[in-house]
Every structure is written in structure tokens, then in C-alpha cells.
Motif scaffolding. Structure first.
Motif, mmCIF file in Angstrom:
data_model
loop_
_atom_site.group_PDB
_atom_site.id
_atom_site.type_symbol
_atom_site.label_atom_id
_atom_site.label_comp_id
_atom_site.label_asym_id
_atom_site.label_seq_id
_atom_site.Cartn_x
_atom_site.Cartn_y
_atom_site.Cartn_z
ATOM 1 N N SER A 1 42.464 33.834 37.855
ATOM 2 C CA SER A 1 42.709 33.920 39.303
ATOM 3 C C SER A 1 42.133 32.394 39.666
ATOM 4 O O SER A 1 41.191 31.775 39.396
ATOM 5 C CB SER A 1 42.009 34.763 39.956
ATOM 6 O OG SER A 1 42.015 34.799 41.230
ATOM 7 N N SER A 2 43.093 31.809 40.567
ATOM 8 C CA SER A 2 42.615 30.700 41.263
ATOM 9 C C SER A 2 41.593 30.633 42.427
ATOM 10 O O SER A 2 40.804 29.479 42.519
ATOM 11 C CB SER A 2 43.944 29.782 41.872
ATOM 12 O OG SER A 2 44.968 29.988 40.898
ATOM 13 N N ASP A 3 41.354 31.878 42.994
ATOM 14 C CA ASP A 3 40.531 31.965 43.926
ATOM 15 C C ASP A 3 39.263 32.886 44.264
ATOM 16 O O ASP A 3 38.674 32.967 45.061
ATOM 17 C CB ASP A 3 41.182 31.882 45.268
ATOM 18 C CG ASP A 3 42.238 32.942 45.391
ATOM 19 O OD1 ASP A 3 42.402 33.911 44.411
ATOM 20 O OD2 ASP A 3 43.236 32.863 46.260
ATOM 21 N N THR A 4 39.333 33.767 42.918
ATOM 22 C CA THR A 4 38.519 35.158 43.117
ATOM 23 C C THR A 4 37.656 35.114 41.985
ATOM 24 O O THR A 4 37.985 34.661 40.842
ATOM 25 C CB THR A 4 39.588 36.466 43.059
ATOM 26 O OG1 THR A 4 40.518 36.405 44.005
ATOM 27 C CG2 THR A 4 38.436 37.613 43.043
ATOM 28 N N SER A 5 36.319 35.089 42.360
ATOM 29 C CA SER A 5 35.237 35.427 41.355
ATOM 30 C C SER A 5 35.209 36.972 41.103
ATOM 31 O O SER A 5 34.863 37.801 42.018
ATOM 32 C CB SER A 5 33.972 34.838 41.919
ATOM 33 O OG SER A 5 34.065 33.362 42.083
ATOM 34 N N TYR A 6 35.276 37.240 39.935
ATOM 35 C CA TYR A 6 35.331 38.590 39.597
ATOM 36 C C TYR A 6 34.108 39.203 39.059
ATOM 37 O O TYR A 6 33.580 38.499 37.737
ATOM 38 C CB TYR A 6 36.492 38.984 38.511
ATOM 39 C CG TYR A 6 37.989 38.965 38.910
ATOM 40 C CD1 TYR A 6 38.211 40.328 40.110
ATOM 41 C CD2 TYR A 6 38.913 38.283 38.905
ATOM 42 C CE1 TYR A 6 39.473 40.429 40.745
ATOM 43 C CE2 TYR A 6 40.276 38.233 39.647
ATOM 44 C CZ TYR A 6 40.324 39.327 40.484
ATOM 45 O OH TYR A 6 41.571 39.439 40.999
ATOM 46 N N PRO A 7 33.333 40.248 39.368
ATOM 47 C CA PRO A 7 32.169 40.770 38.850
ATOM 48 C C PRO A 7 32.971 41.732 37.769
ATOM 49 O O PRO A 7 34.010 42.585 37.892
ATOM 50 C CB PRO A 7 31.546 41.672 39.792
ATOM 51 C CG PRO A 7 32.844 41.925 40.860
ATOM 52 C CD PRO A 7 33.595 40.447 40.800
#
Length: 679
Positions: free
Chosen positions: A413-419
Motif C-alpha cells: 500500500s502506498s498510503d496505509t500503515s497496516y497493523p
């Protein structure tokens, strides 16, 4: 000055309030569920897994600086003399008529760099403009005279590109440019080269599934390139060569089928003992300059592909190239992408001098992908299944001989930090924060920290993350690993699985468990105190991947065995039989003919059903029946003139099938609801 009404002012105030609202009111990102299954084992990481290409037109091929950077990246195999140049290169006088040979790129210089890197060499012998005698002399000079011990020798490079199928980029002086002529010469090369050094391994060029000209039969040939080459040269070769430039960043899902189809061709055409033949991917690159060749998206795709290909048993994946030079310059994810297919900068500029690459040997993002791969999965580790429930996040895992486990997580993803929340089967991680290796968009190194937990991490956008975990309990005293399973007496519903016994650990082995891989979930099919088990209730025409695990009298578990993959058949006898024949293939579609035979009572009106095995397959058109497709399911209903099938009667129908990935053919057909025998 414009006037604002109270209503307008209130609206502005409400907007500003919303923009500054606490995070609790913003959309929350759903945690990604990651599953890691140590019971579902894949291939063992080979010593030569991480490789790259050197080319004789690269004047920095043999420098210490280049070798040291490759060593730091964990590169363990170096290929020479460079792609299509291999078929014009003459090692004796270090010339390549029609091409450019840079200074300080001769074979001895290459070998000095190989040794400094700590890698193994792979040499491509000149097939296009060379001879078997020339290749044998190279073996003698390298291994007998100089003691270099070069083990892997390819015969030519992309020789199907010699014009036989229409397109010509590969040099080939042979009057006969057919796969049969190539195969006959492979036999001659192998005989001559192994007469000098019987210990070397000889590789033959194959086409890659769903990549041109795979599947095409040219005029005068009795089969595809792969069929002809394997049928003639199979007994003389030790490995086959694939090249893969997928042209997109999301094609790793096609790798298992790509490799499986190649193995099926080897087993079918290469003759007795063909299981010895290994697979090498001696050229790989994302092949997508518009999406990011040397920026972070390319690195993420590279890591995903390397992990997937190696987990499927290929013994080396070799990046194209170490240095390549500037190409189409674009901006990708906030960084300049130079359209350079190299790992390291060549410090070259565009023709007008308006854009130049960074200083020589500056690592590009894919360099860090290879470096991360070498730290994630080390030689001798065993890949195991891992999966996620989020398309933007990919997971891979490997288990180490000391019992540690590493997990590679890729956030595209270019813009999302995923937990992420991680669950484990067959492994219990120790408490405390694990070691975490991270490479993010634009970073110039891999960082190491102690962060999060074994079950909870957060992934930055466009990042590679490796988590290294220790087991919660000591791994000593456990049973040894069962040997490679084999399948015999495979029918549509049953198969007998056998395996070499595991060595006992501190306690006697009580039983063996047989587990089927369903993605990253295991399904136990049975258990036995012996070393053979017949499994029942299998599904016709289905590919199964199994592992065997030993359990001792105290409940201690072994590592999972190497994987076994086999495909069930269809009923040996049925009231109907079906034969699918490929009439012609053009590497993205084919004309298929289906012969239907009624072996039972007379039929007045019939419906034939089958399903496409993969999402990248579809029905183009059909004839001699009314054809429809719903999702992956295809239905063909008789026309007015061919609906009656007496006992023993038959009819033929045809269709155009489209594909943009490995073309796994449908294996199961039903006629009026009855599973037919597929011939």
C-alpha cells in the motif's frame, strides 16, 4: 472584502472542527490477520538461491567494490557472461563479435569477483555462434587447469528467440533453428563437456509457462519447444533454465503453477530418472519500468517473487542485472525511477544529459530486496506456508535449523500503515519483543530494532519487514524429519503415500501424521505407526500438497517433511469419457477440441460442465454446442443436431480458451451430472 453570513461562518467552523477531530473519529484501519503454519513445509532454501547476472559490457563487473556490495546483499550465485551476449561470446580471446566488450571483464576477472563475493559461478556456453569443442575447452581451462570448480553450465541463452517462432533477437548460426537441432547440440555439448569434467551440471533452455513462445508448435516440429528439447536432451541434462519478466508487480500468484507445469513436462518427456533435473531461473526482473524498476514497488515485487519461486523448489533466482544503465526516467512513489534494471547504479545519464543516475554503485531499492531475502531465508532454512487476509499485504515464512522462525511481511500500500496480528500453527514463539528488520520507501539501508511482539506488528506503507522469532521451549530431543514422501496407486479417490522413516530423538517415534496444505491451513488426512498410508475420499482431478510429521511417545513433533505434490485422476470407468485436445496455441489462448463419448445408456440431450482452474482463464467462443460461462464454470449444451448419443456414440465440440497466466487445463468434466473419465 467579501462578507460572510453567520451560516457560512458556522459551516467553516464545522469544517475546521472536522479536520482537527481526534483520530478516534477517523476511519480506523482493520488489522491484517497473518497465518503462519510450520506444519505446511515447502522447499528448503538452497545455497545458491540468491543470484544475479554479470555482463561483459559492464566495466565494473570485477571490481572489489562491486563484489563487496554483492556479498553484503547475500548473493550466492553469479552468472556470466551476460544474457544474449552469451551466444556471441568467445572466451578464449574474450571477444563478442557484433557486441561491446568492456575492459577488465574477462573470465579470470569474473572469477576473482565471484570468490570475493563468496558465491558460486554459473557460465553460459556459447550455443549461437560457438561449438561443443569450444565449450569443452572452457571447462578444461576453468576446472582442470585453473581449478575454479565451476559446477553449473548452461547451453545457450533464450535460444527459442532465434527466429524459429518469428521473432529473432538471439544469435544462432545453425542452419536448422528448430528445438530438435538445439536439443541435439545440447547432447553434443553435454558429452564433450562432461568428458572433461564429469562432475559438472548441464542446463538446457526451456520456455516459461504462459510466456512467449510457450505452447506454440512451429511448422515442422512435432511439439512445443519444451516437449522437443526434453524428449531429446532430457537424459543428458541436470537442470532446466527459465527466464521470467512478468511485466507487472503482482504476478507471484502464478509462480506455483508455472513451476508445477514445468515439472510435469520434465516428468512426461525427459525419460527415466527425470526427477534429478533441477530448475533454475537464471534471469528475473519485474520487467515493468512504468511501475517502478529501481524504486520501492519493484523491490517489494522482487522480494515477493524471490520468496515464492524459491519456496517452490527452484535452486537459484538470478536478478537481471548488477549494472544495467539508465532507461525511461519517471517519478514513482515520490522518488526518481531511472528505468534501470540493475541492482546498482551505473552513474549513466540520459542522451541529452538532463538526468543522471546517482554515483556509481549506489544501491537501488531491489538491492535491498535481495539483502532482505538473504536475511529472512538463509541456506538450509525451510520455507513454510504463510498467508494474509489483506490483498495489500503478503506474507512468507521460514523455519531455521535451530528452531527459530522468520516471517517476511510486504506492505504494497502506498498510503496505509497496516497493523498485523500473527497466529502460528506448529510453532510457539517466545515471549518478549522480537528482532525486526525493516526497509521502507526511499530508505538507504535495512534497519534493525527490537519492537512489537511475535503476534503484533505495524507495517509502514511500501515496506519490507522481517520478524525473527525464537521458540518458547528448547528444540532438542525432537524426532528427525521424515524423508521425501512419494505417491503411488493414485486414482480419482485414493492415493498411497510412503516416506523414509525419521530418526528418533530422545523418545521413540509413536506415529506419523499426514497433513494436506490448504493455503496456510493444514488438514490432517490420517496417521499411522508405519511409513505408508493410503488416503481415501480424495476429490477427482485435484492437486494435493502433503507433508508428513513424526510424533514421539511424549508428544514431541518433528519438522514437516519436504512437500509432496500429486494430482488425482478421474474414474477409471464411467458412463462417459472426455478427451481434450489442444489444436493450436498462441501463448495467450488456444483452440480446444473436446470429444465426448457415451459409454452408458442412450442419451437424448446432454450438458457438459467443467470449471476453469484459474482466475486468469476464460471462454472466448465455442461451436457445435451452446456455450456459456458463469464465473469460473463453463457449460456446453447440445445443439439440435447432436443431442442424441447412443451407447458407444460420440460427438466433438470446440472452443477458444483465453489465458494470461500458466494454462492449467481443466481436468474434470461432467456429462449430465456424471463425472466422466478424462482420457
Amino acid at each position: 472584502m467579501p462578507r460572510f453570513s453567520l451560516r457560512a461562518a458556522s459551516a467553516v467552523l464545522l469544517t475546521l472542527t472536522a479536520l482537527n477531530a481526534p483520530a478516534a473519529y477517523a476511519d480506523e484501519v482493520t488489522p491484517v490477520a497473518v497465518t503462519v503454519n510450520a506444519r505446511a513445509a515447502l522447499a528448503t532454501v538452497p545455497e545458491t538461491g540468491i543470484g544475479t547476472n554479470h555482463a561483459i559490457w559492464d566495466t565494473n563487473l570485477g571490481t572489489d567494490a562491486t563484489a563487496d556490495l554483492l556479498k553484503d546483499a547475500g548473493v550466492k550465485l553469479l552468472r556470466y557472461p551476460g544474457g544474449s551476449y552469451s551466444d556471441i561470446y568467445h572466451w578464449v580471446d574474450h571477444t563478442a563479435p557484433g557486441g561491446y566488450v568492456a575492459p577488465n571483464t574477462d573470465f579470470d576477472t569474473f572469477m576473482r569477483g565471484v570468490r570475493r563475493t563468496g558465491a558460486q559461478p554459473m557460465v553460459t556456453a556459447n550455443y549461437g555462434t560457438g561449438t561443443a569443442e569450444e565449450a569443452a575447452a572452457w571447462v578444461r581451462s576453468a576446472n582442470v587447469t585453473k581449478g575454479y570448480g565451476v559446477k553449473y553450465w548452461e547451453i545457450g541463452n533464450e535460444n527459442y528467440g532465434n527466429g524459429h517462432y518469428g521473432s529473432a533477437w538471439e544469435a544462432d548460426n545453425h542452419a536448422d533453428k528448430s528445438p530438435a537441432e538445439y536439443a541435439r547440440n545440447v547432447v553434443s555439448y553435454a558429452d564433450a563437456m562432461k568428458a572433461v569434467d564429469p562432475t559438472i551440471k548441464i542446463g538446457a533452455v526451456l520456455t516459461t509457462a504462459a510466456n512467449w513462445p510457450d505452447g506454440i508448435v512451429a511448422d515442422g516440429d512435432n511439439g512445443t519447444w519444451n516437449k522437443v528439447v526434453l524428449s531429446i536432451a532430457g537424459p543428458k541434462i541436470d537442470f532446466v533454465i527459465l527466464h521470467w519478466y512478468p511485466g507487472a508487480l503482482d504476478k507471484s500468484a502464478q509462480v506455483p503453477d508455472m513451476i508445477q507445469l514445468t515439472r510435469q513436462q520434465i516428468a512426461k518427456y525427459a525419460g527415466p530418472g527425470s526427477e534429478r533435473i533441477g530448475l533454475a531461473m537464471t534471469e528475473f526482473n519485474t520487467g515493468s519500468s512504468s511501475a517502478g524498476t529501481n524504486t520501492q514497488p519493484g523491490a517489494l515485487a522482487a522480494a515477493d517473487a524471490y520468496a515464492t519461486v524459491l519456496a517452490n523448489g527452484v535452486f537459484t533466482v538470478d536478478w537481471w542485472n548488477v549494472h544495467n544503465g539508465i532507461g525511461n526516467v519517471t517519478q514513482v512513489e515520490g522518488h526518481t525511477d531511472y528505468g534501470d534494471f540493475g541492482l546498482l547504479s551505473s552513474a549513466t545519464c540520459t542522451s541529452d544529459g538532463s538526468v543522471c543516475e546517482p554515483p556509481l554503485n549506489t544501491p537501488f531499492a531491489p538491492y535491498y530486496a535481495l539483502q532482505m531475502m538473504s536475511r529472512f531465508a538463509r541456506p538450509g532454512d525451510q520455507f513454510i506456508r504463510a498467508a494474509t487476509d489483506q490483498a495489500k499485504v503478503t506474507a512468507h515464512a521460514a523455519r531455521r535449523p535451530n528452531g527459530d522462525l522468520s516471517v517476511l511481511l510486504i506492505n504494497t500500500s502506498s498510503d496505509t500503515s497496516y497493523p498485523v496480528t500473527i497466529s502460528y500453527s506448529g510453532f510457539s514463539p517466545a515471549s518478549g519483543a522480537p528482532t525486526v528488520l525493516t526497509h521502507t520507501n526511499g530508505a538507504t539501508s535495512i534497519t534493525s530494532s527490537t519492537a512489537g511482539t511475535a503476534t503484533s506488528q505495524t507495517l509502514s506503507p511500501l515496506s519490507l519487514t522481517t520478524i525473527v522469532l525464537h521458540p518458547s521451549t528448547p528444540q532438542t530431543g525432537r524426532p528427525g524429519t521424515p524423508g521425501q514422501p512419494t505417491a503411488t496407486n493414485v486414482t480419482d479417490r485414493t492415493a498411497t503415500i510412503s516416506w523414509p522413516a525419521a530418526a528418533p530423538g530422545a523418545r521413540p517415534i509413536a506415529k506419523y501424521e499426514l497433513h494436506r496444505q490448504n493455503g496456510a491451513i493444514s488438514e490432517q488426512l490420517g496417521e499411522t505407526p508405519g511409513t505408508s498410508l493410503t488416503v481415501h475420499n480424495l476429490t477427482p482431478g485435484t492437486r494435493y500438497t502433503l507433508n508428513v510429521i513424526a510424533r514421539d511417545s511424549g508428544g514431541g513433533l518433528s519438522w514437516a517433511s519436504p512437500p509432496l505434490t500429486f494430482t488425482t485422476g478421474t474414474p477409471a470407468s464411467s458412463s462417459c469419457s472426455v478427451r481434450l485436445t489442444i489444436q493450436t496455441d498462441w501463448a495467450s489462448g488456444y483452440v480446444g477440441s473436446i470429444d465426448i463419448t457415451n459409454n452408458g445408456a442412450p442419451i437424448n440431450g446432454w450438458t457438459l460442465n467443467f470449471s476453469w482452474p484459474r482466475t486468469w482463464q476464460s471462454l472466448g467462443s465455442g461451436w457445435s454446442a451452446v456455450w456459456t460461462q458463469n464465473g469460473s464454470d463453463v457449460k456446453a449444451v447440445n445443439e439440435a443436431g447432436n443431442g442424441s448419443l447412443p451407447t458407444g456414440g460420440s460427438t466433438s465440440i470446440g472452443f477458444v480458451g483465453n489465458y494470461n497466466g500458466p494454462n492449467v487445463l481443466p481436468a474434470v468434466f461432467t456429462l449430465n451430472g456424471t463425472v466422466c473419465t478424462t482420457q
